[in-house]
Motif scaffolding. Structure first.
Motif, short mmCIF file in Angstrom:
data_model
loop_
_atom_site.label_atom_id
_atom_site.label_comp_id
_atom_site.label_asym_id
_atom_site.label_seq_id
_atom_site.Cartn_x
_atom_site.Cartn_y
_atom_site.Cartn_z
N ALA A 12 0.81 -1.22 0.00
CA ALA A 12 0.00 0.00 0.00
C ALA A 12 0.85 1.27 0.00
O ALA A 12 0.33 2.36 -0.24
CB ALA A 12 -0.93 0.01 1.21
N ARG A 13 2.15 1.15 0.25
CA ARG A 13 3.01 2.33 0.17
C ARG A 13 3.25 2.74 -1.28
O ARG A 13 3.50 3.91 -1.55
CB ARG A 13 4.35 2.07 0.85
N THR A 14 3.18 1.77 -2.19
CA THR A 14 3.53 2.05 -3.58
C THR A 14 2.42 1.73 -4.59
O THR A 14 2.51 2.14 -5.74
CB THR A 14 4.77 1.22 -3.98
N HIS A 15 1.41 0.99 -4.15
CA HIS A 15 0.34 0.58 -5.05
C HIS A 15 -1.02 0.80 -4.40
O HIS A 15 -1.12 1.00 -3.19
CB HIS A 15 0.50 -0.90 -5.43
N ARG A 16 -2.06 0.72 -5.20
CA ARG A 16 -3.42 0.86 -4.69
C ARG A 16 -4.35 0.01 -5.54
O ARG A 16 -4.02 -0.39 -6.66
CB ARG A 16 -3.86 2.31 -4.71
N GLN A 17 -5.53 -0.23 -4.97
CA GLN A 17 -6.55 -0.96 -5.71
C GLN A 17 -6.99 -0.10 -6.89
O GLN A 17 -7.27 1.08 -6.73
CB GLN A 17 -7.74 -1.27 -4.80
#
Length: 164
Positions: A12-17
């Protein structure tokens, strides 16, 4: 028919849904499997989020108080204003612009009579503390802005380099 949602694990630091998904009919389970995608967070958004976190940390440290000669001095925004006013009065007393007298001040521990010279020391300490907090935040913002990729942005340690 039930919708069963899934999303692969991600950092979640670098990607998201992602906003997109794929639906697959699963007749054997009498449901629709909705599989959400994952997308990288754009570098500019990641930088903004890290700078926001650095700003929040600055505010926390700035308003968290300091020790001056073993005494806790509050540095919340209201206290900063009160100390600035008393500091200005104390400086005027020391220059002879106004009569010299102890300064009545109500701090974290209650009422105190503070000599003008001590009030100047307290005012300077608070001012220097606040300035050091903003300087640290600015340096972090510069480092984040200079980062060329996600790894470099995340390598900027926003927990280090604060006064106190």
């Amino acid at each position: 028919m039930e919708i069963f949602e899934t999303c692969p694990p991600f950092d979640a630091r670098t990607h998201r849904q992602a906003a997109t998904y794929t639906d697959t009919l699963e007749l054997e389970h009498q449901r629709i499997r909705r599989a959400w995608g994952v997308e990288p967070i754009p570098l500019d958004e990641l930088k903004t989020a890290r700078k926001d976190a650095a700003t929040a940390k600055r505010y926390e440290v700035e308003t968290g108080g300091i020790l001056v000669a073993g005494t806790t001095i509050r540095t919340d925004r209201e206290s900063q204003g009160m100390i600035t006013g008393a500091y200005g009065l104390a400086r005027d007393m020391l220059t002879g612009s106004v009569p010299t007298a102890p300064i009545d001040f109500k701090g974290a521990g209650g009422w105190a009579e503070i000599s003008p010279s001590v009030m100047v020391d307290i005012g300077r300490a608070v001012g220097l503390h606040v300035q050091a907090c903003f300087r640290a935040e600015r340096q972090l913002h510069k480092a984040i802005d200079a980062a060329q990729d996600v790894t470099a942005v995340l390598a900027v340690d926003i927990a280090e380099g604060w006064p106190g």
